[in-house]
Scaffold this motif. Structure first.
Motif, PDB file in Angstrom:
ATOM      1  N   UNK A  14       0.781  -1.504   0.088  1.00 38.27           N
ATOM      2  CA  UNK A  14      -0.340  -0.151  -0.270  1.00 38.27           C
ATOM      3  C   UNK A  14       0.687   1.231  -0.243  1.00 38.27           C
ATOM      4  N   UNK A  15       1.986   1.382   0.354  1.00 37.31           N
ATOM      5  CA  UNK A  15       2.258   2.644   0.711  1.00 37.31           C
ATOM      6  C   UNK A  15       3.496   2.498  -0.263  1.00 37.31           C
ATOM      7  N   UNK A  24      -3.929   6.512   2.519  1.00 36.73           N
ATOM      8  CA  UNK A  24      -4.027   4.941   2.710  1.00 36.73           C
ATOM      9  C   UNK A  24      -2.596   4.996   2.633  1.00 36.73           C
ATOM     10  N   UNK A  25      -2.071   5.750   1.518  1.00 38.03           N
ATOM     11  CA  UNK A  25      -0.602   5.273   1.942  1.00 38.03           C
ATOM     12  C   UNK A  25       0.474   6.099   2.245  1.00 38.03           C
ATOM     13  N   UNK A  26      -0.033   7.205   2.986  1.00 38.31           N
ATOM     14  CA  UNK A  26       0.297   7.604   3.910  1.00 38.31           C
ATOM     15  C   UNK A  26       0.211   6.637   5.118  1.00 38.31           C
ATOM     16  N   UNK A  27      -0.656   6.474   5.796  1.00 38.46           N
ATOM     17  CA  UNK A  27      -1.334   5.586   6.769  1.00 38.46           C
ATOM     18  C   UNK A  27      -0.086   4.405   6.900  1.00 38.46           C
ATOM     19  N   UNK A  28       0.058   3.628   6.007  1.00 38.79           N
ATOM     20  CA  UNK A  28       0.735   2.717   5.211  1.00 38.79           C
ATOM     21  C   UNK A  28       1.803   2.605   5.319  1.00 38.79           C
ATOM     22  N   UNK A  29       2.740   3.884   5.014  1.00 39.36           N
ATOM     23  CA  UNK A  29       3.867   3.695   5.450  1.00 39.36           C
ATOM     24  C   UNK A  29       4.626   4.579   6.669  1.00 39.36           C
ATOM     25  N   UNK A  30       3.099   5.051   7.800  1.00 42.57           N
ATOM     26  CA  UNK A  30       3.934   5.188   8.452  1.00 42.57           C
ATOM     27  C   UNK A  30       3.899   3.898   9.805  1.00 42.57           C
ATOM     28  N   UNK A  31       3.187   3.396   8.956  1.00 44.68           N
ATOM     29  CA  UNK A  31       2.651   1.923   9.955  1.00 44.68           C
ATOM     30  C   UNK A  31       4.317   1.301   9.591  1.00 44.68           C
ATOM     31  N   UNK A  32       4.808   0.867   8.497  1.00 50.03           N
ATOM     32  CA  UNK A  32       5.660   0.517   8.092  1.00 50.03           C
ATOM     33  C   UNK A  32       7.437   0.981   8.637  1.00 50.03           C
ATOM     34  N   UNK A  60      -8.989   2.159   7.731  1.00 49.21           N
ATOM     35  CA  UNK A  60      -7.563   1.636   7.270  1.00 49.21           C
ATOM     36  C   UNK A  60      -7.567   0.031   7.271  1.00 49.21           C
ATOM     37  N   UNK A  61      -7.419  -0.034   9.504  1.00 53.37           N
ATOM     38  CA  UNK A  61      -6.914  -1.131   9.675  1.00 53.37           C
ATOM     39  C   UNK A  61      -7.737  -2.685   9.597  1.00 53.37           C
ATOM     40  N   UNK A  62      -9.152  -1.626   9.555  1.00 54.07           N
ATOM     41  CA  UNK A  62     -10.314  -2.494   9.413  1.00 54.07           C
ATOM     42  C   UNK A  62     -10.214  -3.040   7.327  1.00 54.07           C
ATOM     43  N   UNK A  63      -9.636  -2.397   6.296  1.00 52.32           N
ATOM     44  CA  UNK A  63      -9.484  -3.159   5.538  1.00 52.32           C
ATOM     45  C   UNK A  63      -8.288  -4.365   5.595  1.00 52.32           C
ATOM     46  N   UNK A  64      -7.455  -4.273   6.393  1.00 50.59           N
ATOM     47  CA  UNK A  64      -6.085  -5.104   6.798  1.00 50.59           C
ATOM     48  C   UNK A  64      -6.833  -6.724   7.420  1.00 50.59           C
ATOM     49  N   UNK A  65      -8.126  -6.772   7.384  1.00 50.28           N
ATOM     50  CA  UNK A  65      -9.537  -7.451   8.229  1.00 50.28           C
ATOM     51  C   UNK A  65      -8.314  -7.376   9.721  1.00 50.28           C
ATOM     52  N   UNK A  66      -7.884  -6.530  10.643  1.00 46.78           N
ATOM     53  CA  UNK A  66      -8.288  -6.795  12.042  1.00 46.78           C
ATOM     54  C   UNK A  66      -8.912  -5.579  12.795  1.00 46.78           C
ATOM     55  N   UNK A 158      16.593   0.127   9.442  1.00 48.65           N
ATOM     56  CA  UNK A 158      17.296   1.231   8.558  1.00 48.65           C
ATOM     57  C   UNK A 158      15.770   1.580   7.696  1.00 48.65           C
ATOM     58  N   UNK A 159      15.046   2.831   7.580  1.00 47.47           N
ATOM     59  CA  UNK A 159      14.419   2.745   6.263  1.00 47.47           C
ATOM     60  C   UNK A 159      14.675   3.225   5.334  1.00 47.47           C
ATOM     61  N   UNK A 160      13.788   2.017   4.043  1.00 42.93           N
ATOM     62  CA  UNK A 160      14.086   2.393   2.907  1.00 42.93           C
ATOM     63  C   UNK A 160      12.304   2.690   1.936  1.00 42.93           C
ATOM     64  N   UNK A 161      13.300   3.437   1.595  1.00 41.45           N
ATOM     65  CA  UNK A 161      10.935   3.993   1.480  1.00 41.45           C
ATOM     66  C   UNK A 161      11.485   3.911  -1.073  1.00 41.45           C
TER      67      UNK A 161
END
Length: 260
Positions: A14-15, A24-32, A60-66, A158-161
């Motif tokens: 997603x990120x 959604x991309x921002x939330x995924x990026x921050x979760x990662x 967002x997290x409900x779409x990940x089945x959580x 290390x964060x790799x984007x």
């Protein structure tokens, strides 16, 4: 055969997907980004850190089945632990040497020492260690190869984007970032608009270029694929170099810290 993906894979996909909503991309990026810290964060602490509303995050997290935040962070933490255990087992320098003796036959290199230049690899690892984040630029077919590398390096601290090449979605590097270009000829930069191209290629941060032979991109470090055939064999060598960097980084920095 049924293939399943972990929640880490889903979040990173997603990120890395620049065709979906920026929220959604921002939330995924921050979760990662905080995947190895989220276990110790309350919902309020996490939302304050990423500046997102409860309703946006819940959707967002409900779409990940959580069903709730606790289920989300439990799932992420579990897969971080599993992946890190696998990573520490697979980071084996002797296997790298064995693989290099096989893959060199796909290249024009005359010796393994030339194909696997340890000094350059160590210099790259040093830049990765001291940078804030690693930013990847390249065609979709090339940067899509970095998925596992992104996850593994994040678990090594290390964060790799991945950056889009679109004008309005490209990530501009800061001086403390380390940028990596995947381009066989360097023509990939022509996809960018002039101002974006200048900001990315002329930035004063350190740069790595993974290329075939020659390129119009100027970089501090260059890994030349030097392929006999520029077809699917190219992907093997790119994946190999990513594995080399990850494994070397593990030995030089992560394992040493753990052994203290």
């Amino acid at each position: 055969m049924i293939y399943t993906m972990t929640i880490l894979d889903n979040v990173l996909d997603i990120a890395n997907n620049f065709n979906i909503s920026s929220n959604d991309r921002y939330i995924a990026y921050k979760l990662f980004e905080y995947c190895d810290e989220i276990e110790k964060m309350t919902l309020t602490e996490f939302l304050d850190k990423i500046n997102i509303s409860t309703s946006q995050f819940k959707k967002f997290y409900q779409n990940l089945n959580c069903n709730n935040y606790n289920a989300l962070k439990k799932n992420i933490t579990l897969w971080c632990q599993i992946r890190l255990e696998q990573l520490t087992t697979r980071c084996n320098w002797q296997n790298i040497i064995k693989t290099s003796n096989i893959l060199i036959n796909l290249t024009n290199y005359k010796s393994v020492e030339e194909f696997l230049d340890i000094k350059i690899i160590d210099d790259i690892c040093y830049q990765i260690k001291k940078c804030n984040r690693v930013i990847l630029y390249g065609s979709e077919s090339m940067v899509s190869l970095t998925h596992d590398f992104q996850i593994d390096m994040r678990l090594l601290g290390k964060l790799v984007v991945r950056s889009s090449l679109n004008e309005d979605k490209a990530i501009f590097p800061n001086t403390d970032d380390f940028t990596c270009f995947f381009s066989l000829t360097g023509r990939i930069v022509n996809v960018l608009g002039e101002s974006t191209r200048i900001n990315i290629t002329n930035s004063i941060n350190k740069k790595l270029l993974i290329t075939q032979n020659n390129s119009i991109i100027t970089a501090d470090y260059i890994l030349r694929l030097n392929m006999k055939n520029e077809y699917y064999e190219t992907y093997y060598i790119v994946l190999f170099y990513l594995d080399v960097i990850k494994t070397r980084y593990y030995y030089l920095y992560y394992k040493k810290e753990c052994d203290k």
